[in-house]
Design an enzyme around this catalytic site. Structure first.
Site, PDB file in Angstrom:
ATOM      1  N   ARG A 107      82.346  50.350  34.108  1.00 54.33           N
ATOM      2  CA  ARG A 107      81.144  49.556  34.446  1.00 54.33           C
ATOM      3  C   ARG A 107      80.177  49.510  33.273  1.00 54.33           C
ATOM      4  O   ARG A 107      79.513  48.503  33.032  1.00 54.33           O
ATOM      5  CB  ARG A 107      80.479  50.097  35.706  1.00 54.33           C
ATOM      6  N   TYR A 127      86.057  40.722  48.655  1.00 53.60           N
ATOM      7  CA  TYR A 127      84.601  40.611  48.645  1.00 53.60           C
ATOM      8  C   TYR A 127      83.998  40.764  50.041  1.00 53.60           C
ATOM      9  O   TYR A 127      82.889  40.282  50.298  1.00 53.60           O
ATOM     10  CB  TYR A 127      84.189  39.282  48.019  1.00 53.60           C
ATOM     11  N   GLU A 160      90.108  48.949  46.774  1.00 55.94           N
ATOM     12  CA  GLU A 160      90.488  47.755  46.007  1.00 55.94           C
ATOM     13  C   GLU A 160      91.884  47.917  45.397  1.00 55.94           C
ATOM     14  O   GLU A 160      92.675  46.970  45.392  1.00 55.94           O
ATOM     15  CB  GLU A 160      89.431  47.459  44.940  1.00 55.94           C
ATOM     16  N   THR A 192      75.698  43.092  36.307  1.00 56.90           N
ATOM     17  CA  THR A 192      76.285  41.965  37.053  1.00 56.90           C
ATOM     18  C   THR A 192      75.741  40.627  36.557  1.00 56.90           C
ATOM     19  O   THR A 192      76.495  39.691  36.330  1.00 56.90           O
ATOM     20  CB  THR A 192      75.969  42.108  38.555  1.00 56.90           C
ATOM     21  N   HIS A 249      85.454  41.878  36.996  1.00 59.79           N
ATOM     22  CA  HIS A 249      84.990  42.700  38.111  1.00 59.79           C
ATOM     23  C   HIS A 249      85.449  44.137  37.895  1.00 59.79           C
ATOM     24  O   HIS A 249      86.575  44.369  37.462  1.00 59.79           O
ATOM     25  CB  HIS A 249      85.581  42.186  39.435  1.00 59.79           C
ATOM     26  N   PHE A 290      75.853  33.648  48.724  1.00 53.27           N
ATOM     27  CA  PHE A 290      76.747  33.200  47.660  1.00 53.27           C
ATOM     28  C   PHE A 290      78.220  33.470  47.957  1.00 53.27           C
ATOM     29  O   PHE A 290      79.086  33.190  47.128  1.00 53.27           O
ATOM     30  CB  PHE A 290      76.357  33.858  46.326  1.00 53.27           C
ATOM     31  N   LYS A 311      88.429  37.734  35.858  1.00 57.30           N
ATOM     32  CA  LYS A 311      88.251  36.617  36.787  1.00 57.30           C
ATOM     33  C   LYS A 311      88.791  35.324  36.163  1.00 57.30           C
ATOM     34  O   LYS A 311      89.107  35.286  34.963  1.00 57.30           O
ATOM     35  CB  LYS A 311      86.763  36.498  37.137  1.00 57.30           C
ATOM     36  N   ASN A 330      81.071  35.641  35.639  1.00 56.06           N
ATOM     37  CA  ASN A 330      80.715  36.786  34.787  1.00 56.06           C
ATOM     38  C   ASN A 330      81.943  37.557  34.304  1.00 56.06           C
ATOM     39  O   ASN A 330      81.877  38.737  34.004  1.00 56.06           O
ATOM     40  CB  ASN A 330      79.687  37.686  35.492  1.00 56.06           C
ATOM     41  N   ARG A 381      80.042  41.436  29.447  1.00 57.93           N
ATOM     42  CA  ARG A 381      79.208  40.334  29.941  1.00 57.93           C
ATOM     43  C   ARG A 381      78.086  40.010  28.962  1.00 57.93           C
ATOM     44  O   ARG A 381      77.713  38.852  28.784  1.00 57.93           O
ATOM     45  CB  ARG A 381      78.650  40.683  31.314  1.00 57.93           C
TER      46      ARG A 381
END
Ligand code: CMP
Length: 138
Positions: A85, A49, A126, A91, A115, A57, A9, A112, A102
């Site tokens: 993951r 998203y 995606e 998250t 993704h 949010f 990100k 964070n 993270r």
């Protein structure tokens, strides 16, 4: 062989953590099959998203993701979705274990750093949203 979509990100790019994040997936033994640096527009971010569209949010999330360049990647390997993951961590960085990306580098749920697709089905969607087939290795 499974594939997953991973994005560093804008905060990760800004903080010069791209190399560190790539290194962790490489060291785990995953194979990088696609990678590009791009500045996402609103349409791409909202599509990416879309499942969060009704969440409070959502606008903050889209503003954040369109706020700077990101590194979009596709990684391949056995159980690539779950493996990546696990390396990324929870998250909310408050819940992310030390040793995860993270857990080691992030403090906030929006910023964070990275993704990762949450399932094989999401990964397929995606990857198709962010990459043309010819941009990926066979
Ligand atoms: P990501 O894995 O990119 O998928 C959805 C993102 O929404 C998530 O990381 C967080 O950055 C963000 N997110 C999830 N829950 C919240 C929340 N409660 N408040 C703010 N942002 C959130």
């Amino acid at each position: 062989m499974e594939r997953t979509f991973i994005m560093v990100k804008p905060d990760g790019v800004e903080r010069r953590l791209v190399g560190e994040i790539v290194r962790r997936f490489e060291q785990k033994g995953l194979r990088l099959v696609g990678m590009k640096l791009l500045w996402p527009d609103r349409e791409l971010a909202e599509n990416h998203y879309a499942v969060h569209r009704e969440r409070p949010f959502f606008q903050d999330l889209v503003n954040f993701i369109t706020g700077g360049p990101v590194v979009a990647m596709v990684w391949e390997g056995p159980n690539a979705v779950r493996l990546t993951r696990a390396l990324i961590g929870a998250t909310n960085p408050l819940d992310a274990a030390p040793g995860t990306i993270r857990g080691d580098f992030a403090t906030e749920i929006t910023t964070n750093l990275v993704h990762g697709s949450d399932s094989v089905e999401t990964a397929e969607k995606e990857i198709a949203l962010w990459f043309r087939p010819e941009e990926l290795l066979r």
